[in-house]
Scaffold this active site. Structure first.
Site, PDB file in Angstrom:
ATOM      1  N   HIS A  32      51.644 -18.600 -16.513  1.00 35.54           N
ATOM      2  CA  HIS A  32      52.352 -17.433 -17.049  1.00 35.54           C
ATOM      3  C   HIS A  32      52.343 -17.431 -18.576  1.00 35.54           C
ATOM      4  O   HIS A  32      52.301 -18.467 -19.219  1.00 35.54           O
ATOM      5  CB  HIS A  32      53.789 -17.348 -16.517  1.00 35.54           C
ATOM      6  CG  HIS A  32      54.748 -18.321 -17.126  1.00 35.54           C
ATOM      7  ND1 HIS A  32      55.058 -19.508 -16.536  1.00 35.54           N
ATOM      8  CD2 HIS A  32      55.454 -18.269 -18.280  1.00 35.54           C
ATOM      9  CE1 HIS A  32      55.926 -20.158 -17.290  1.00 35.54           C
ATOM     10  NE2 HIS A  32      56.171 -19.422 -18.366  1.00 35.54           N
ATOM     11  N   ASN A  43      52.226 -22.587 -14.445  1.00 35.29           N
ATOM     12  CA  ASN A  43      51.573 -21.776 -13.417  1.00 35.29           C
ATOM     13  C   ASN A  43      50.660 -20.712 -14.024  1.00 35.29           C
ATOM     14  O   ASN A  43      50.202 -19.817 -13.334  1.00 35.29           O
ATOM     15  CB  ASN A  43      52.619 -21.124 -12.507  1.00 35.29           C
ATOM     16  CG  ASN A  43      53.443 -20.062 -13.218  1.00 35.29           C
ATOM     17  OD1 ASN A  43      53.414 -19.944 -14.439  1.00 35.29           O
ATOM     18  ND2 ASN A  43      54.187 -19.300 -12.446  1.00 35.29           N
TER      19      ASN A  43
END
Length: 114
Positions: free
Chosen positions: A96, A94
């Site tokens: 991160h 995602n």
């Protein structure tokens, strides 16, 4: 893992040394035993730290079992100091970095994430 293997090989071939290096584990999972193989520090040990010439006191990691996690985070930031000469990071699916989810301020310090 391939990057770690290449780093270990470079040390074995005496192309590089970790003797004067400080290594900081970027993140850690809470709620796991200090010996849990899934902890980030233990994975780093298994794939890199235990195979290079890094003095044990130069490997820094978060102790999530500390009584005062906020103090542990502050102490970690103090150990990091002004920053790093080299950083090796993984990127999550995602986006991160180091358990910092998208939208986390780039100025944030070591902190707990639920």
């Amino acid at each position: 893992m391939r990057v770690f293997a290449a780093m270990v090989k470079a040390v074995e071939e005496r192309l590089v040394s970790f003797g004067a290096t400080e290594v900081f584990a970027l993140d850690e999972y809470g709620g796991l035993s200090p010996r849990d193989p899934g902890r980030c520090a233990n994975q780093l040990r298994r794939h890199l730290i235990d195979h290079v010439d890094l003095p044990p006191e130069r490997f820094h990691f978060l102790r999530t079992e500390a009584d005062d996690l906020e103090e542990e985070c502050r102490d970690y930031d103090l150990a990091v100091g002004p920053g790093f000469d080299l950083t090796l990071l993984g990127l999550g699916l995602n986006g991160h970095l180091g358990l910092n989810e998208p939208g986390t301020s780039p100025n944030s310090t070591t902190h707990r994430v639920e």
